[in-house]
Design a protein around this motif. Structure first.
Motif, PDB file in Angstrom:
ATOM      1  N   SER A  59       0.665  -1.371  -0.046  1.00 54.50           N
ATOM      2  CA  SER A  59      -0.030  -0.018  -0.046  1.00 54.50           C
ATOM      3  C   SER A  59       0.838   1.367  -0.151  1.00 54.50           C
ATOM      4  N   ARG A  75       0.704   4.070  -3.092  1.00 50.25           N
ATOM      5  CA  ARG A  75       0.264   5.351  -2.904  1.00 50.25           C
ATOM      6  C   ARG A  75       1.185   6.546  -3.149  1.00 50.25           C
ATOM      7  N   ASN A  76       2.606   5.970  -3.137  1.00 52.88           N
ATOM      8  CA  ASN A  76       3.745   7.184  -3.303  1.00 52.88           C
ATOM      9  C   ASN A  76       4.203   7.029  -4.830  1.00 52.88           C
ATOM     10  N   ASP A  98      -6.273   3.839   4.202  1.00 51.50           N
ATOM     11  CA  ASP A  98      -5.393   2.719   3.572  1.00 51.50           C
ATOM     12  C   ASP A  98      -4.930   1.711   4.718  1.00 51.50           C
ATOM     13  N   TRP A 104      -3.738   7.747   1.672  1.00 55.58           N
ATOM     14  CA  TRP A 104      -3.098   8.246   0.529  1.00 55.58           C
ATOM     15  C   TRP A 104      -2.609   9.420   0.639  1.00 55.58           C
ATOM     16  N   ASP A 105      -3.541  10.379   1.004  1.00 57.88           N
ATOM     17  CA  ASP A 105      -3.154  11.735   1.420  1.00 57.88           C
ATOM     18  C   ASP A 105      -3.829  12.052   2.798  1.00 57.88           C
ATOM     19  N   SER A 143      -8.434   8.200   0.254  1.00 56.46           N
ATOM     20  CA  SER A 143      -7.844   6.993   0.214  1.00 56.46           C
ATOM     21  C   SER A 143      -7.782   6.155  -1.182  1.00 56.46           C
ATOM     22  N   LEU A 144      -6.949   5.289  -1.154  1.00 58.32           N
ATOM     23  CA  LEU A 144      -6.973   4.282  -2.196  1.00 58.32           C
ATOM     24  C   LEU A 144      -8.122   3.581  -2.407  1.00 58.32           C
TER      25      LEU A 144
END
Length: 647
Positions: free
Chosen positions: A109, A113-114, A227, A262-263, A269-270
């Motif tokens: 994860s 997300r990065n 996430d 995610w942020d 969220s993813l």
């Protein structure tokens, strides 16, 4: 993808191979000219049937991930592609295994997300930013195979690279972005393919890269579904854990793991529906790419999407740019002389915060007036929460919802102008209204059987259960000062009441679709019916916005409301006494992503305590996920989006 044209030029291999050193010195314009020449010749090329090609990293948000994470994404996309007619809820566990993977300690994860997103160097405490070249990749990768050649060696050459591999394996190679006109929404060109037996041919590739943008509020950002969920590790011998309000007493040292997003600042969220639907759409066509720019932010109102800053974000920090300003920055980052990218689709959820619907829901859980010192502080908590009233005070009864100065009627009347302003702002950056898909809001106040939610034990719906905290809102008790609780502390709880206080008659009004309430304001209206009024008019405003609508999720989510316990007392907050948990559920065995088909698909405060409790400069936050769709509900959102926006 992050290299500049100069860096790419240094890596170029000539076409044909013997001109390598000369080709490496060509300028960008020469490369462009070479592409144009290739394409001019492409019509004369016979496509060899034995060579297959496909786009690698079709869901470009995850492009550049390491081999293990990329393989996991590919496996998920293969499953989605192999079953295009299967509902997305079929892949419930498959999505989780990639986007929120406990088996790897959430390492996968983190990688995903990065991949093309990171901290904002100029505002480290605020929302992150996409990589500057995310919308304008200087190269893509395609994969080729010559299955008929078996284990022979095949060589592949493009204007950027030359690679070799087993013919019957998929071999990846870089190709220049664009089509000879410096358009970065896909790629078009030729690959020279040769086998070690001396056979060679040229293959033309041609694919589009669709840009999809997500804008709006917490219902699109994924609030309630981090996430990586938080983890509580509080000593069981603490007295506060023996009361149903213990969640409000958690301190930073009691958190073994804060929720990871995610942020974080935006609680994006993813597991949100724009990611789920876009990834599924990318899986359906292996000769197409999808670039998702998700800018949705929890708490956003229309002005913060269009042209205003956000001074206070749910995860901490602030955002000086509106969501459209962030999008403009990405669109304006095209290389000099290149075409500006067009946005193909916009996914939108906006309006709920404009009318403060979440505050209306919060007010519904307040105790009846008799539990407060009502002659001095009627609905004090509702007012402090900023809840809006459904009716104007001029000649129309307020009933009992709240007494704040701004009514939902006023706010709803202003919503159409906000949507018109958004339409104009989108048009200014080249996005037509026909490209915008506005998701209507599911109703968290409809429980099983299509009845309005009611967890007042006096109404026997649902049964009070065997545990304290079964109603799911008890943790909110701890945030009210003792003085305002009055002397009735022990029985004082937060419950959603459907029937009017002192009235045991059923309210069955058919005029308002999907509810048992009408839209005629009366003193006898229940608070739930007043909130239904707000929700109904909110969705009517969304439908009248002129944007294209996403509605398919409403019917599936309906009946899974806030107090629907389904097959068991899943609203309970774990309680500990004498050094042990006395409830079936504990923080250790609480799984926020356990599949639920017959219960609620909306978060309650207990969920928020156990999965996204965090501390910031703005204080402690354990209730922000309340009333937001669960991951299960986001899958239905994604299904509707796939059917109605990505048709």
């Amino acid at each position: 993808m992050k290299s500049s044209y100069t860096a790419i030029a240094c890596l170029m291999v000539a076409w044909p191979l013997q001109a390598a050193s000369a080709m490496a010195q060509q300028s960008d314009e020469a490369l462009e000219s070479a592409q144009a020449q290739e394409l001019a010749e492409a019509s004369e090329v016979d496509q060899p049937s034995e060579v297959e090609w496909r786009v690698k990293d079709r869901f470009r948000l995850f492009a550049g991930a390491d081999a293990e994470a990329a393989a996991a994404v590919d496996t998920l996309m293969d499953k989605l592609a192999a079953n295009p007619d299967a509902p997305l809820e079929t892949f419930y566990d498959d999505y989780l295994a990639v986007l929120s993977d406990r088996e790897t300690g959430y390492r996968r994860s983190e990688i995903l997300r990065n991949s093309n997103f990171g901290p904002n160097p100029s505002n480290k405490d605020g929302p992150g930013r996409y990589d500057p070249d995310y919308l304008y990749p200087q190269s893509y990768q395609i994969e080729l195979t010559v299955a008929a050649a078996g284990d022979e060696q095949c060589s592949y050459t493009t204007a950027l690279a030359s690679v070799s591999g087993r013919c019957d394996d998929w071999t990846a190679i870089s190709v220049p972005a664009g089509d000879g006109r410096r358009s970065f929404a896909g790629a078009r060109g030729l690959v020279t393919v040769s086998r070690d037996t001396g056979w060679n041919a040229q293959v033309q590739y041609d694919f589009k890269d669709l840009a999809v943008v997500a804008l709006g509020d917490s219902y699109i950002s994924g609030e309630g579904n981090p996430d990586v969920p938080s983890r509580i590790d509080a000593p069981l011998n603490k007295r506060f854990m023996s009361r149903a309000s213990w969640g409000s007493a958690i301190k930073p040292e009691h958190l073994a793991q804060e929720a990871i997003w995610w942020d974080r600042s935006c609680h994006r969220s993813l597991l949100s529906w724009p990611v789920l639907s876009s990834l599924a759409f990318a899986a359906r066509d292996d000769r197409q790419a999808i670039t998702l720019v998700h800018l949705g932010c929890s708490g956003a109102v229309s002005d913060e999407v269009i042209d205003k800053e956000t001074p206070k974000l749910p995860g901490g920090g602030s955002e000086p740019e509106s969501q459209l300003a962030q999008l403009r920055t990405l669109l304006d980052a095209q290389p000099e002389g290149s075409d500006r990218r067009e946005i193909d689709k916009v996914l939108l959820s906006l309006g709920g915060n404009d009318v403060a619907f979440a505050d209306v829901l919060a007010t519904l859980a307040l105790p009846p007036n008799g539990y407060l010192i009502d002659f001095l502080f009627p609905r004090l908590v509702g007012k402090s929460a900023g809840a809006v009233c459904p009716y104007d005070r001029s000649g129309i009864p307020l009933a009992r919802l709240c007494e704040s100065k701004d009514s939902a009627q006023t706010e709803l009347a202003d919503l159409p102008s906000s949507y018109s302003k958004l339409t104009e702002a989108l048009a200014a950056i080249g996005i037509a209204k026909s490209k915008v898909f506005h998701a209507q809001y599911p109703n968290p106040l409809i429980c099983s059987g299509g009845n309005p939610c009611d967890n007042n034990p006096a109404n026997d719906q649902p049964p009070s259960g065997q545990y304290e905290g079964t109603h799911g809102f008890d943790a909110l008790m701890g945030i009210i000062p003792k003085f305002f609780r009055g002397w009735r502390y022990d029985p004082w709880g937060f419950e959603i009441h459907y029937l009017p206080e002192g009235d045991d008659t059923d309210l069955l009004y058919p005029e308002l679709p999907l509810t048992q309430c009408d839209d005629t304001p009366e003193k006898t209206d229940s608070e739930v019916c007043q909130a239904m009024w707000v929700h109904y008019r909110l969705n009517r405003a969304v439908a009248d916005s002129g944007f294209r609508q996403i509605t398919g999720h409403l019917g599936k989510i309906r009946g899974h409301g806030l107090t629907d316990i389904g097959d068991g007392p899943d609203l309970v907050l774990p309680l500990a006494r004498d050094g042990r948990w006395i409830t079936e559920k504990t923080p250790e065995n609480f799984d926020p992503y356990a599949r639920v088909e017959n219960g609620r698909w909306f978060r309650i405060p207990n969920d928020s305590i156990l999965m996204q409790y965090h501390f910031s400069t703005n204080g402690r936050h354990f209730h922000q996920g309340t009333a937001h769709p669960t991951y299960r509900a986001h899958l239905e959102y994604a299904q509707a989006t796939l059917d109605e926006a990505f048709e």
